[in-house]
Each structure stands twice: as C-alpha cells, then as structure tokens.
Design an enzyme around this catalytic site. Sequence first.
Site, PDB file in Angstrom:
ATOM      1  N   GLU A 134       0.832  -1.198   0.000  1.00 24.94           N
ATOM      2  CA  GLU A 134       0.000   0.000   0.000  1.00 24.94           C
ATOM      3  C   GLU A 134       0.876   1.261   0.000  1.00 24.94           C
ATOM      4  OE1 GLU A 134      -3.559   1.869   2.845  1.00 24.94           O
ATOM      5  OE2 GLU A 134      -2.295   0.249   3.590  1.00 24.94           O
TER       6      GLU A 134
ATOM      7  N   LYS B  21      -9.406   2.665  -2.533  1.00 26.11           N
ATOM      8  CA  LYS B  21      -9.648   2.002  -1.249  1.00 26.11           C
ATOM      9  C   LYS B  21     -10.980   2.467  -0.658  1.00 26.11           C
ATOM     10  CE  LYS B  21      -7.298   1.300   3.237  1.00 26.11           C
ATOM     11  NZ  LYS B  21      -6.052   1.613   3.994  1.00 26.11           N
TER      12      LYS B  21
ATOM     13  N   CYS C  42      -5.435  -3.063   2.002  1.00 25.44           N
ATOM     14  CA  CYS C  42      -5.304  -3.168   3.463  1.00 25.44           C
ATOM     15  C   CYS C  42      -6.648  -3.338   4.173  1.00 25.44           C
ATOM     16  CB  CYS C  42      -4.529  -1.968   3.997  1.00 25.44           C
ATOM     17  SG  CYS C  42      -3.686  -2.301   5.576  1.00 25.44           S
TER      18      CYS C  42
END
Length: 542
Positions: free
Chosen positions: A46, A113, A149
């Site tokens: 990330e 994300k 994540c």
Amino acid sequence: MSGQLRVVMAQLDFLVGDIPGNTLKAIEAIDQASRLHQADIIVFPELTLTGYPPEDLLLRPSLQLRVEKAINDIKHAAKEVAVVIGYPWREEGGLYNVAGFVAEGEVVQLYRKQCLPNYQVFDEKRYFEAGTTPGVVDFKGIKIGLTVCEDIWQQGPVKQLADQGVELILNLNASPFHENKLGQRKELLCRQARDHNTPIVYVNLIGGQDELVFDGGSMVVDRTGKCVVNAPEYKSGLYPVDFECEKGCQPIPQVLHPELSLEERVYSALVLGVRDYVNKNGFKSIVLGLSGGIDSAVTLAVAVDAIGKDRAHAVMMPFKYTSNMSIEDAQEEAALLGVKYDVYSIEPMYDAFMKTLSEPFSGLAPDTTEENLQARCRGVLLMSLSNKFGSLVLTTGNKSEMAVGYSTLYGDMAGGFDVLKDVPKTLVYKLARYRNTISPVIPERVIERPPSAELAPDQVDQDSLPSYDELDHILYLYVECDYSADAIVAEGYEREVVERVIRLVDINEYKRRQAPIGVRITERGFGKDRRYPITSGWKAGE
C-alpha cells in the site's frame, strides 16, 4: 483461462516522502521480477510510492505532480510484467488511496480504497475520500480483484469481488506490527478466503517509520482457507508464488517459513525500528548511557544488532551511589559487544550545580531534586556527545517506567529515540534471555539483580513501585484494555495499589508528551495510539 500464473510479492522497505527513490526501487524490483522470476504480475504494498504513513505530506500541493511523474516511469517499466502498486491519487477534488494495475504500459484498472481506518495509529479519513466500486481486471483470462489493506478486514469489498466472480484477490498492505498482529492477520485472511471461496495474495510492507515497524509476513491463502505460502518476517525480498489456473485459481503450496517466537518477533521489530530510524534519518552512530542495568544492556544489544558495533558508543557515567557491580557489568557488556566504551564521572558537574544552588536550597532537606539532578547531568553529557559527533542518543526507559513517570525529564529521558518505550519491564527480561541464546552479551547478574536507578544509597525500584509482575499487569489492564480502577480491583489487586498506579499514569502524561518516540510493539503504545489530555479532571475509579 491460462494454465499458470506467477505472482511475485514485493515485500520491500520504502522511505516516506522519497517518491523518486521509492519509484526507482520499484522499477528495479519490476526488472528483477521479470528477468529473474519470469513473473506475470508483481504486487507491491500500500502507498508504495509515498511510503506509509505519509501523514501531512499528503496535503502538499506538489504531491500530485510527483506521483504523476512516478506513475509514468512505472508505466514505461511495466512492459514485460504487470504491476500492481499503491499510491495516492487526486481526482475530481478528492484524494484517494489507490491500487493501480499497470499492464503493457497503461493503468488498466484504478481501484480506490473503500474502507479507511481511523483507529489506533491510523487516521486515513483525515486525508482520503473513500471509494465505492470494486476493482476488477481481466488478466490473461483470469478475473482478478484488487483490495487495499483495511478492505480485507471488512466484509463489503470482499463480498463485492466475490459477487463479481473474481478468481483471485490481491491485497496491498501497510500493516504495522504489534505482538499479536501476525496471528490476527492469518486468522482473518483464512476466514475471508474460505467464506468467499477465493484465494488471497496478501503483500505487506517492511521497515521502520518513526514509531511504527512493518514486519512483512506476506502470505497466500488458498480458497479453502489454508495458508500455503508465506514470506519470512522482517526480511525484504521478492517472493514468487505459482498458481494453477485451469479450474479456478489455486496457489501451489510451498514449504512455509517458521513463525517466530514472541521474543524473536519483538526483538526483530526493535532491531528493524532502530536500524531504519538511524539510517533513514542520516545519523552516523548512536550513543547511550550504559548503567550496568538490564534496560541499557538490552538497548545496547539491539543497537549493535541494528547498525553494528563500530557505530555504537556506550558511556558509563558513575556517581558516588553507583555500585562497583554496575561499573564492572557495564564494562563487560561493552567488551562482549565490542563497542567503544568510555567512563565519565558526573560528580564534578553535580558538585558545581549544587554549589550554585546552595543558597536557594539552604535549610531544605535533600529529596528527589538531588536524584533528578544526577540524571540531568548525564543527559547533558550525552546530548553534548550527540551534538559534537552527530550521534543519535538512545534513551533506555521501558514502558513500565514511562507509564508511571519513573524517569527524569531532561535527564534519562533526554535523547532522540527510546528503543524500549513500548516494552514492559517483564518483557525486557525475556528479551535479555533471548538475546543471550544467540550469543552471550548480557551478564547473568544483570538479569538476576534487583533493578535500581542508583540515585540514592541502596536504592531499588521496588522501594517505590509494586513488583514488576504486578505493575505490568495493572498497566496492561489500564493502558491497553481501558479498565477502570474498580474493574482492576475486581481482578484481585489491592485498591490502594491500583489507585496509586493509575494516579501515576495520569499525572505523568506531561512527561510522556516530551519523551522521545520509540518502537511500538503492543496494541496500544504511548504515542499515536493513546492520546490523553494533560489537563484533565477525569477520574478513573469507575
């Protein structure tokens, strides 16, 4: 559908803010993945291009221009192998934490994300907007889903991908270490893969960034929820994984790297945290006060393992209360580790201070003021050596001491980095014994003798504190679990002891605000995790 797919997990260490340097490192990894591993896809962590966490660098006006240049360079490199890489991306007035899938010189999928963590050490909602749509790409006939994540810790994004019929999920991570984190990750990934019948490639960052340490531990879980491939903890590298993709997409199992013990894991985190803090910030060396006690002994061992004996300088600063045993043990520790070692008595400077203070102190009995003055003389010496030689001063206070204020502001707290800041005293002893299994560097009597600051005659820590076994558990319940005094007493502790410990924790917040940062190894360290007001009327009784 293609027969086989080779994915390389790029478990690498990046420098926050160094977008050109991080881009160059990524391009070198892309080249190696193609030439040495014949990879089809290389997956990075990330926010690879900025490093993690970039914090308010994300607010800099020039960020987007730098990232755009970096992505263009990545596009040129991604000719023979597809690249999945994390970076911040601004569009339509918002900043997103994205995973870009780059193939044949183009970004063919840009996933934003969706789940932004805003707890513990994370505050991504300060910077990013949340995405809403799944990231799916068809690559060589395989339907691949992208997540970043926190997405994998929630049901929504994974279910979206499962509903889209993806055959493989790639998850980019910057997941910081704490002592229970690896097990939590593995349990989560196994459950998600099993529940959604989809294998997951989990790629994690490695390296130290201020108080955070990223431990790697990248892994692959098959669709039945079994971990079949793992990268070693705390080791940078490119780790290839082969998938059989004739009927679905299944990873080919490899011999798993053994998991580390708690002591190995924590010690490795401390070493990596010190190494990266010293090297990334450009320090030539470290210097610390070696007292002959357990904390400074473990700190010195960590420092030598992190940056080498030639870059470490230990200084014994005795006073009239310093025992011969401490002087002998400090000398032995320095010799065993092979570091530069000097002895500078603080008596002359202490006497000079006391002479100057003789008039205002006239008629007043000695108390902790004189004890603290000893520690402050040592702090002045160490900071002077730091200034002159460009060394980073490592302080040696542990979490138990930092919690209750058993430290001297501008004395033993003077320095730039506290290696043991988040390590309870009871764990310090375990780390000492663990380190001695590698090679004997800490004399046995340092481990066995009662701990003492040696600021007064025959002083030991337990004169003013509960036993460390008792203290550390009370602190765990109060600091990490948020138990009230009543709840801790219900666990079997005396109320007077509990209330005294809690009061010490609360009134010493002002000290911790001025303390050096240190490696986080628990789920709630003193730093980003725990943000309590200094001025407060809160009572912790109920």
